[in-house]
Design a protein around this motif. Structure first.
Motif, PDB file in Angstrom:
ATOM      1  N   THR A 149      36.551  50.736  43.624  1.00 13.36           N
ATOM      2  CA  THR A 149      37.191  51.611  44.613  1.00 13.36           C
ATOM      3  C   THR A 149      38.571  51.076  44.955  1.00 13.36           C
ATOM      4  O   THR A 149      38.810  49.869  44.951  1.00 13.36           O
ATOM      5  CB  THR A 149      36.348  51.714  45.891  1.00 13.36           C
ATOM      6  N   MET A 150      39.477  52.006  45.237  1.00 11.38           N
ATOM      7  CA  MET A 150      40.841  51.639  45.612  1.00 11.38           C
ATOM      8  C   MET A 150      41.223  52.185  46.980  1.00 11.38           C
ATOM      9  O   MET A 150      42.372  52.097  47.387  1.00 11.38           O
ATOM     10  CB  MET A 150      41.829  52.155  44.558  1.00 11.38           C
ATOM     11  N   SER A 151      40.290  52.783  47.671  1.00 10.28           N
ATOM     12  CA  SER A 151      40.573  53.337  48.994  1.00 10.28           C
ATOM     13  C   SER A 151      39.276  53.333  49.784  1.00 10.28           C
ATOM     14  O   SER A 151      38.293  52.689  49.404  1.00 10.28           O
ATOM     15  CB  SER A 151      41.136  54.762  48.861  1.00 10.28           C
ATOM     16  N   ARG A 179      31.613  50.142  31.903  1.00  9.72           N
ATOM     17  CA  ARG A 179      32.673  51.093  31.549  1.00  9.72           C
ATOM     18  C   ARG A 179      32.689  52.238  32.559  1.00  9.72           C
ATOM     19  O   ARG A 179      31.642  52.613  33.116  1.00  9.72           O
ATOM     20  CB  ARG A 179      32.439  51.659  30.153  1.00  9.72           C
ATOM     21  N   PRO A 180      33.885  52.845  32.799  1.00 11.76           N
ATOM     22  CA  PRO A 180      33.961  54.005  33.706  1.00 11.76           C
ATOM     23  C   PRO A 180      33.154  55.174  33.158  1.00 11.76           C
ATOM     24  O   PRO A 180      33.026  55.336  31.930  1.00 11.76           O
ATOM     25  CB  PRO A 180      35.451  54.331  33.756  1.00 11.76           C
ATOM     26  N   ALA A 181      32.638  55.984  34.035  1.00 12.64           N
ATOM     27  CA  ALA A 181      31.843  57.135  33.607  1.00 12.64           C
ATOM     28  C   ALA A 181      32.661  58.101  32.762  1.00 12.64           C
ATOM     29  O   ALA A 181      32.150  58.713  31.823  1.00 12.64           O
ATOM     30  CB  ALA A 181      31.279  57.854  34.833  1.00 12.64           C
ATOM     31  N   ALA A 182      33.950  58.237  33.070  1.00  6.46           N
ATOM     32  CA  ALA A 182      34.825  59.141  32.326  1.00  6.46           C
ATOM     33  C   ALA A 182      35.509  58.454  31.155  1.00  6.46           C
ATOM     34  O   ALA A 182      36.328  59.070  30.474  1.00  6.46           O
ATOM     35  CB  ALA A 182      35.873  59.740  33.266  1.00  6.46           C
ATOM     36  N   GLY A 183      35.214  57.186  30.935  1.00  7.43           N
ATOM     37  CA  GLY A 183      35.832  56.458  29.841  1.00  7.43           C
ATOM     38  C   GLY A 183      37.090  55.718  30.230  1.00  7.43           C
ATOM     39  O   GLY A 183      37.451  54.726  29.607  1.00  7.43           O
ATOM     40  N   LYS A 184      37.787  56.213  31.242  1.00 10.07           N
ATOM     41  CA  LYS A 184      39.026  55.590  31.690  1.00 10.07           C
ATOM     42  C   LYS A 184      39.068  55.584  33.208  1.00 10.07           C
ATOM     43  O   LYS A 184      38.522  56.478  33.869  1.00 10.07           O
ATOM     44  CB  LYS A 184      40.255  56.331  31.148  1.00 10.07           C
ATOM     45  N   PHE A 185      39.733  54.601  33.759  1.00  7.14           N
ATOM     46  CA  PHE A 185      39.892  54.483  35.220  1.00  7.14           C
ATOM     47  C   PHE A 185      41.333  54.087  35.492  1.00  7.14           C
ATOM     48  O   PHE A 185      41.769  52.989  35.134  1.00  7.14           O
ATOM     49  CB  PHE A 185      38.929  53.436  35.791  1.00  7.14           C
ATOM     50  N   ALA A 186      42.093  54.988  36.106  1.00  3.92           N
ATOM     51  CA  ALA A 186      43.509  54.739  36.372  1.00  3.92           C
ATOM     52  C   ALA A 186      43.663  53.940  37.658  1.00  3.92           C
ATOM     53  O   ALA A 186      43.134  54.323  38.715  1.00  3.92           O
ATOM     54  CB  ALA A 186      44.273  56.055  36.481  1.00  3.92           C
ATOM     55  N   LEU A 187      44.400  52.847  37.565  1.00  6.27           N
ATOM     56  CA  LEU A 187      44.671  52.036  38.741  1.00  6.27           C
ATOM     57  C   LEU A 187      45.798  52.649  39.549  1.00  6.27           C
ATOM     58  O   LEU A 187      46.596  53.451  39.045  1.00  6.27           O
ATOM     59  CB  LEU A 187      45.043  50.608  38.322  1.00  6.27           C
ATOM     60  N   SER A 188      45.882  52.261  40.796  1.00  3.83           N
ATOM     61  CA  SER A 188      46.926  52.769  41.666  1.00  3.83           C
ATOM     62  C   SER A 188      48.288  52.264  41.214  1.00  3.83           C
ATOM     63  O   SER A 188      48.440  51.136  40.727  1.00  3.83           O
ATOM     64  CB  SER A 188      46.669  52.328  43.111  1.00  3.83           C
ATOM     65  N   THR A 189      49.289  53.122  41.349  1.00  2.98           N
ATOM     66  CA  THR A 189      50.660  52.728  41.002  1.00  2.98           C
ATOM     67  C   THR A 189      51.330  51.950  42.129  1.00  2.98           C
ATOM     68  O   THR A 189      52.428  51.422  41.947  1.00  2.98           O
ATOM     69  CB  THR A 189      51.502  53.970  40.691  1.00  2.98           C
ATOM     70  N   LYS A 190      50.686  51.900  43.291  1.00  2.66           N
ATOM     71  CA  LYS A 190      51.262  51.165  44.408  1.00  2.66           C
ATOM     72  C   LYS A 190      51.096  49.666  44.185  1.00  2.66           C
ATOM     73  O   LYS A 190      50.030  49.214  43.769  1.00  2.66           O
ATOM     74  CB  LYS A 190      50.581  51.559  45.723  1.00  2.66           C
ATOM     75  N   ILE A 218      41.898  46.580  45.468  1.00  4.39           N
ATOM     76  CA  ILE A 218      40.874  47.075  44.547  1.00  4.39           C
ATOM     77  C   ILE A 218      39.603  46.298  44.833  1.00  4.39           C
ATOM     78  O   ILE A 218      39.613  45.063  44.887  1.00  4.39           O
ATOM     79  CB  ILE A 218      41.301  46.876  43.081  1.00  4.39           C
ATOM     80  N   ARG A 219      38.519  47.021  45.005  1.00  2.00           N
ATOM     81  CA  ARG A 219      37.271  46.362  45.376  1.00  2.00           C
ATOM     82  C   ARG A 219      36.168  46.746  44.403  1.00  2.00           C
ATOM     83  O   ARG A 219      35.964  47.943  44.113  1.00  2.00           O
ATOM     84  CB  ARG A 219      36.875  46.743  46.800  1.00  2.00           C
ATOM     85  N   LEU A 220      35.496  45.748  43.900  1.00  2.00           N
ATOM     86  CA  LEU A 220      34.336  45.949  43.043  1.00  2.00           C
ATOM     87  C   LEU A 220      33.085  45.898  43.920  1.00  2.00           C
ATOM     88  O   LEU A 220      32.884  44.933  44.658  1.00  2.00           O
ATOM     89  CB  LEU A 220      34.283  44.871  41.965  1.00  2.00           C
ATOM     90  N   ARG A 221      32.264  46.931  43.839  1.00  2.07           N
ATOM     91  CA  ARG A 221      31.057  47.010  44.655  1.00  2.07           C
ATOM     92  C   ARG A 221      29.839  47.162  43.771  1.00  2.07           C
ATOM     93  O   ARG A 221      29.897  47.816  42.715  1.00  2.07           O
ATOM     94  CB  ARG A 221      31.138  48.184  45.637  1.00  2.07           C
ATOM     95  N   ALA A 222      28.744  46.599  44.240  1.00  2.00           N
ATOM     96  CA  ALA A 222      27.461  46.720  43.539  1.00  2.00           C
ATOM     97  C   ALA A 222      26.379  47.057  44.556  1.00  2.00           C
ATOM     98  O   ALA A 222      26.149  46.289  45.502  1.00  2.00           O
ATOM     99  CB  ALA A 222      27.120  45.425  42.808  1.00  2.00           C
ATOM    100  N   PHE A 223      25.741  48.206  44.365  1.00  2.00           N
ATOM    101  CA  PHE A 223      24.666  48.651  45.242  1.00  2.00           C
ATOM    102  C   PHE A 223      23.328  48.471  44.526  1.00  2.00           C
ATOM    103  O   PHE A 223      23.227  48.636  43.310  1.00  2.00           O
ATOM    104  CB  PHE A 223      24.832  50.128  45.606  1.00  2.00           C
ATOM    105  N   THR A 224      22.293  48.165  45.280  1.00  2.00           N
ATOM    106  CA  THR A 224      20.924  48.164  44.765  1.00  2.00           C
ATOM    107  C   THR A 224      20.055  48.997  45.688  1.00  2.00           C
ATOM    108  O   THR A 224      20.321  49.083  46.898  1.00  2.00           O
ATOM    109  CB  THR A 224      20.353  46.738  44.662  1.00  2.00           C
ATOM    110  N   ALA A 225      19.009  49.600  45.106  1.00  2.00           N
ATOM    111  CA  ALA A 225      18.153  50.501  45.885  1.00  2.00           C
ATOM    112  C   ALA A 225      16.888  49.833  46.388  1.00  2.00           C
ATOM    113  O   ALA A 225      16.314  50.269  47.381  1.00  2.00           O
ATOM    114  CB  ALA A 225      17.793  51.721  45.047  1.00  2.00           C
TER     115      ALA A 225
END
Length: 588
Positions: free
Chosen positions: A513-515, A542-553, A558-565
């Motif tokens: 996530t970036m926001s 890998r991103p679900a869409a194959g690509k993940f664009a980073l912010s130009t700012k 940028i935060r990497l998150r991991a959820f478990t159920a």
């Protein structure tokens, strides 16, 4: 002598004229309310005019006429001399607000995921297909928001009671997408506004226009197709003068209609489920103070029975045709296990710490707080009774889903109660005072009882907040897309080193996530899906869409998150991914 008579008579005439004008002159606070309601119509009006001028000139022309109405009403609100004239002006302001709401809907009626799901449910109903438990992934991914769940999936099914699809079904001819559901939401809001405006005392009517249509929040949710708007419209006649339900020891025609509206509201969306116990407890306390416990109990039972009957009638077809999926669908918002989102206490785990291994306790804290507030209201009915329409929503602040919509969607009910259910209505209400809560030290014991009622919720919230992230996440390698001979600012993979510090095996689901809020999940393409206890594993995602664009700012977080159920946990870490394309351009 003639001069003296003239001097005596003339002041008397002026005095009589002034006195006779006072009863018909509107109060200054009524003028101010009318003016505030009029001024509130400016919010968002310019953007609607801009859209109309660019795409639909007739809409722009109508909005321009609304500007004239707003300006003229602003002048008249300050200069009219009679109460009746100001009341007619309030009607003009209401008509202007309704016109603006319709113009805005004409320009913005695409709806949200809520509208898409409601419309698809209506289409399935008309076609004779099941409504609940059906996944409709094609509705999402084109601007419609997804609701991620802790198990790595998304909520792609209809998860509300069936009233809104039933109301949407006759309007499917309006168009594709979510247009029919947005029409239901906007129509319900306009009808609810008119009902509230009509039921309030004349001087308070401008407040109804302002609260329902003036600020722009509720019309926006109506255009997005939220079922809660329909529930709100049905709750308005329930809440207006609600302490008088069953007054005199019997349910009149108006009280029966209120009970029916309560049942219909509960069949539109789940939020009224949280309000109903507070209203019923308040009715019982007020009626018991007036007529005794037996009469009050019977009145509440009859009210509940009428509401339940209406609720069951609306749900009957679905109970018979798809009982299992129906009950799971109606309960879905309470059981779906959605990821953290909103403006509540859960933000501590989402943004301010590295996560928590006790996310379940946010949900426990929310339920316990709702129960504790209900207990407090019963104990202190004469003081807290007027706040019965506000107290239930406080519980959502501790929930995992604590977005502000849960608060502001029901704010017109706050207004209705403030005007028509003042503290005087609760002066004789019954308050339980057993021997333990009475006597010479009753203030101390009552205070202790209040603290005791809230303590479970506070302890649960403290457990959730104080939890630690069970997974340690580190980025070991970054894959980027090639563009123009250099490595672009687009990610194609991440290689992680994941350490499970917990005592049980965990199956994490990753997102970047970036926001604020959540994003889509990334897929595990290499390495174990489940991380054993006290082990470190190398995982490639890998991103679900194959690509993940980073912010130009520059230096965008940028935060990497991991959820478990199972159990519900969150682990996150800030990562610094260098913009290689920017570095290459700088090197050149």
């Amino acid at each position: 002598m003639h001069l003296a008579d003239t001097q005596l008579v003339a002041p008397g005439r002026r005095t009589r004229s002034a006195v006779s004008a006072v009863p018909d002159s509107p109060a200054q606070w009524h003028r101010v309310l009318t003016l505030l309601a009029d001024v509130s119509l400016f919010i968002g009006t310019r953007s609607v005019w801009t859209q109309g001028a660019s795409h639909r000139l007739p809409v722009a022309a109508v909005v321009s006429l609304c500007y004239v109405s707003i300006l003229v009403s602003g002048v008249l609100a300050l200069v009219v001399r009679r109460t009746r004239s100001l009341a007619r002006l309030d009607l003009c302001v209401l008509a202007t607000a309704i016109t603006l709401a319709l113009c805005t809907w004409l320009m913005n009626h695409g709806g949200s995921d809520e509208a898409l799901l409601s419309t698809q449910a209506a289409r399935s109903l008309v076609a004779g297909h099941p409504v609940y438990g059906q996944s409709w992934p094609w509705l999402f991914g084109h601007g419609a928001a997804l609701t991620p769940t802790m198990n790595g999936g998304y909520d792609l099914t209809y998860g509300y009671p069936p009233l809104v699809p039933l109301l949407t079904a006759p309007l499917l001819w309006l168009g594709h997408g979510g247009i029919p559901a947005t029409a239901v939401g906007t129509g319900a809001l306009l009808v609810g506004t008119v009902v509230l405006w009509r039921m309030l005392p004349v001087p308070w009517r401008p407040a109804a226009t302002m609260a329902c249509l003036g600020f722009g929040f509720l019309p926006m949710y109506a255009r997005l197709g939220y079922p809660a708007i329909t529930a709100l419209a049905l709750l308005i006649p329930v809440v207006v003068r609600w302490p008088r339900i069953g007054k005199g020891g019997r349910l009149g025609a108006a009280d029966i209609a209120r009970a029916a509206c309560l049942g219909a509201a509960c069949a539109a969306q789940q939020l009224p489920w949280f309000l109903a116990p507070f209203l019923l407890a308040g009715v019982y306390a007020v009626r018991r103070g007036e007529s005794g416990g037996r009469v009050a109990g019977l009145l509440v039972l009859r009210t509940t029975g009428i509401a339940a009957t209406v609720w069951l009638l609306i749900n009957t077809y679905f109970i018979v045709s798809e009982p299992g999926t129906w009950i799971r669908g109606v309960a879905l918002p309470l059981t779906q296990g959605a990821t953290l989102h909103g403006q509540g206490l859960a933000d501590i785990s989402l943004y301010f710490t590295d996560g928590s291994d006790r996310l379940d306790w946010y949900g426990h804290a929310s339920v316990l707080l709702a129960a504790g507030l209900l207990v407090l209201m019963v104990l202190f009915m004469r003081r807290l009774g007027p706040a019965a329409t506000v107290l239930p929503w406080c519980a959502f602040y501790l929930a995992t889903r604590s977005q502000d919509g849960y608060y502001l969607l029901m704010t017109p009910l706050w207004l209705a109660a403030a005007v028509t259910a003042p503290p005087a209505e609760f002066e004789g209400a019954w308050q339980p005072r057993p021997r333990l809560l009475s006597g010479p030290h009753r203030r101390t014991t009552l205070g202790a009882a209040a603290v005791l009622a809230l303590t479970p919720a506070l302890l649960s919230a403290a457990l959730a907040v104080s939890g630690s992230a069970p997974l340690q996440l580190r980025v070991a390698a970054v894959g980027r897309a090639a563009a123009h001979g250099i490595r672009a600012n687009v990610l194609t993979r991440l290689t992680l080193r994941v350490t499970n510090r917990d005592g049980t095996a965990l199956t994490p689901h990753y997102m970047l996530t970036m926001s604020q809020g959540s994003s889509t999940y990334w897929s595990v393409v290499a390495g174990p899906a489940t991380i054993p206890a006290h082990r470190t594993e190398r995982v490639e995602i890998r991103p679900a869409a194959g690509k993940f664009a980073l912010s130009t700012k520059p230096r965008a977080p940028i935060r990497l998150r991991a959820f478990t159920a199972g159990p519900e946990t969150l682990s996150s870490v800030y990562v610094h991914l260098v913009d290689r394309s920017a570095d290459a351009r700088a090197h050149e």
